[in-house]
Scaffold this motif. Sequence first.
Motif, short mmCIF file in Angstrom:
data_model
loop_
_atom_site.label_atom_id
_atom_site.label_comp_id
_atom_site.label_asym_id
_atom_site.label_seq_id
_atom_site.Cartn_x
_atom_site.Cartn_y
_atom_site.Cartn_z
N SER A 82 -3.27 -9.66 -6.35
CA SER A 82 -3.21 -9.13 -4.99
C SER A 82 -2.24 -7.95 -4.96
N TYR A 83 -2.78 -6.77 -5.19
CA TYR A 83 -1.96 -5.55 -5.22
C TYR A 83 -2.83 -4.37 -4.80
N ALA A 84 -2.18 -3.26 -4.52
CA ALA A 84 -2.92 -2.09 -4.04
C ALA A 84 -3.12 -1.06 -5.15
N GLU A 85 -4.05 -0.15 -4.93
CA GLU A 85 -4.24 0.98 -5.83
C GLU A 85 -4.74 2.18 -5.03
N GLU A 86 -4.42 3.36 -5.55
CA GLU A 86 -4.91 4.59 -4.90
C GLU A 86 -6.39 4.75 -5.22
N ILE A 87 -7.21 4.96 -4.19
CA ILE A 87 -8.64 5.17 -4.48
C ILE A 87 -9.04 6.64 -4.37
N PHE A 88 -8.31 7.42 -3.57
CA PHE A 88 -8.50 8.88 -3.53
C PHE A 88 -7.11 9.49 -3.37
N PRO A 89 -6.78 10.52 -4.14
CA PRO A 89 -5.46 11.14 -3.99
C PRO A 89 -5.38 11.95 -2.70
N ALA A 90 -4.16 12.30 -2.31
CA ALA A 90 -3.96 13.08 -1.08
C ALA A 90 -4.80 14.36 -1.10
N GLU A 91 -4.98 14.95 -2.27
CA GLU A 91 -5.68 16.22 -2.40
C GLU A 91 -7.18 16.08 -2.14
N HIS A 92 -7.67 14.85 -2.12
CA HIS A 92 -9.12 14.64 -1.92
C HIS A 92 -9.61 15.23 -0.60
N TRP A 93 -8.70 15.20 0.42
CA TRP A 93 -9.18 15.61 1.76
C TRP A 93 -8.04 16.35 2.46
N ARG A 107 0.82 -1.22 0.00
CA ARG A 107 0.00 0.00 0.00
C ARG A 107 0.85 1.27 0.00
N SER A 108 2.10 1.20 0.53
CA SER A 108 2.92 2.42 0.64
C SER A 108 3.54 2.85 -0.69
N ILE A 109 3.36 2.05 -1.73
CA ILE A 109 3.79 2.51 -3.06
C ILE A 109 3.00 3.76 -3.46
N PHE A 110 1.78 3.85 -2.94
CA PHE A 110 0.85 4.91 -3.36
C PHE A 110 0.65 5.96 -2.29
N GLY A 111 0.21 7.14 -2.74
CA GLY A 111 -0.19 8.19 -1.80
C GLY A 111 -1.70 8.17 -1.64
N SER A 160 2.45 14.87 13.88
CA SER A 160 1.23 15.27 13.19
C SER A 160 1.38 15.02 11.69
N CYS A 161 0.50 14.19 11.13
CA CYS A 161 0.65 13.82 9.71
C CYS A 161 -0.53 14.30 8.88
N ARG A 162 -0.19 14.75 7.67
CA ARG A 162 -1.18 14.95 6.62
C ARG A 162 -1.13 13.74 5.72
N ILE A 163 -1.96 13.76 4.70
CA ILE A 163 -1.96 12.62 3.78
C ILE A 163 -0.73 12.74 2.87
N GLY A 164 0.02 11.66 2.77
CA GLY A 164 1.27 11.69 2.00
C GLY A 164 1.10 11.23 0.56
N GLN A 165 2.18 11.43 -0.20
CA GLN A 165 2.25 10.97 -1.60
C GLN A 165 2.89 9.58 -1.64
N GLN A 220 -17.41 10.90 0.83
CA GLN A 220 -18.20 12.01 1.40
C GLN A 220 -17.40 12.85 2.39
N ARG A 221 -16.18 12.50 2.63
CA ARG A 221 -15.33 13.16 3.63
C ARG A 221 -16.06 13.25 4.97
N ASP A 222 -16.63 12.13 5.37
CA ASP A 222 -17.45 12.08 6.59
C ASP A 222 -16.57 11.56 7.74
N ILE A 223 -16.01 12.49 8.52
CA ILE A 223 -15.02 12.11 9.55
C ILE A 223 -15.63 11.21 10.62
N GLU A 224 -16.89 11.46 10.98
CA GLU A 224 -17.53 10.63 12.01
C GLU A 224 -17.60 9.17 11.55
#
Length: 328
Positions: A162-173, A142-146, A315-320, A226-230
């Motif tokens: 059996s491999y990973a893919e990005e489903i939303f980019p870091a900029e999504h949220w 999973r860490s190949i992707f941001g 403190s982390c933001r979403i990475g690339q 939906q960027r629904d944090i709850e």
Amino acid sequence: MQKATVAAHANIALIKYWGKRDESLFLPTKSSLSVTLDGLTTTTTVTRSTRTTDDILLNGSPASAAVFAQVTAFLDVFRSWFGQNERFSISTENNFPTAAGLASSSSGFAALAYGLSLLCNLNLSPEELSRLARRGSGSASRSIFGGFVLWHMGSAPDGQDSYAEEIFPAEHWEDFRVLVTILSAETKKTSSRAGMQQSISSSPTYGAYLAASAERIPQMQAALAQRDIERVGQLAEADCLEMHRTMQDSTPPLNYWQPATEILMDAVRSLRDKGCPCFFTIDAGPNVKVICLAQDEERIVAQLNSLAEVQSVISCRIGQGVRMIASS
Ligand code: PMV
């Protein structure tokens, strides 16, 4: 190319991977979903070695026998896949505590897979890189992707699907935050590999966890869309707690938590009771990661830092995804 230096970020699973259906191919018992963290970074330099064995430096010192065995097993997979017979010199550094349940193997093997592919001029697709990184550590696929990343469990016996893919980019949220709370920088006592085997072989709740967790994947995708944090937080917390239950009810019981872990879980719940949307997730170690929004970050960090058990908060933001830093 003589030398490649690359960087990769660790990821934290919101819906966990816990168990292999094939030990040697690192094929999981279910899909998992993660977010890549910009504050936890592994930087790795790979060169060809003139010696007869691989050599591996971790944070400036020769790797322990256990790490050496794990990394050379991965290098052997790499050599046999791509018809290489060279030995490699690897120097890798983490800007965070190694092997304390902070997913250093996710960023470590993602960086190594990418560095080797560059050094040997292999031009691998992200999907191929993900399959390769998986053979070092499942979470590394999973860490190949941001951004937010889904690792498909696949069904093929050889692991091709059996491999990973990005489903939303870091900029999504932009406002999404993960506060990584360091309670202990000690190396964990039971590896995730051994812990997984123990849950599979003896936990009475493991089967129910697999079924419930699989259902949470589409629910988490919808909540992220939906960027629904709850909803994201509730699903992540439920998945984490059920995974830990499969450890704690195994024989003999396996507990990665420390008393401080539970103090932190209570602190997060109490902030939430006061109207602050924050949620925890915990991997195979004592440290607690808090999921929240940027607007509440300062208040939560202050609260966490006020606890005697907390050594530090990253403190982390979403990475690339993986990237090259230098080559020669
Ligand atoms: O791939 P590993 O050995 O780093 O195992 C990861 C296991 C967990 O961190 C507990 C869950 C996950 O999906 O990352």
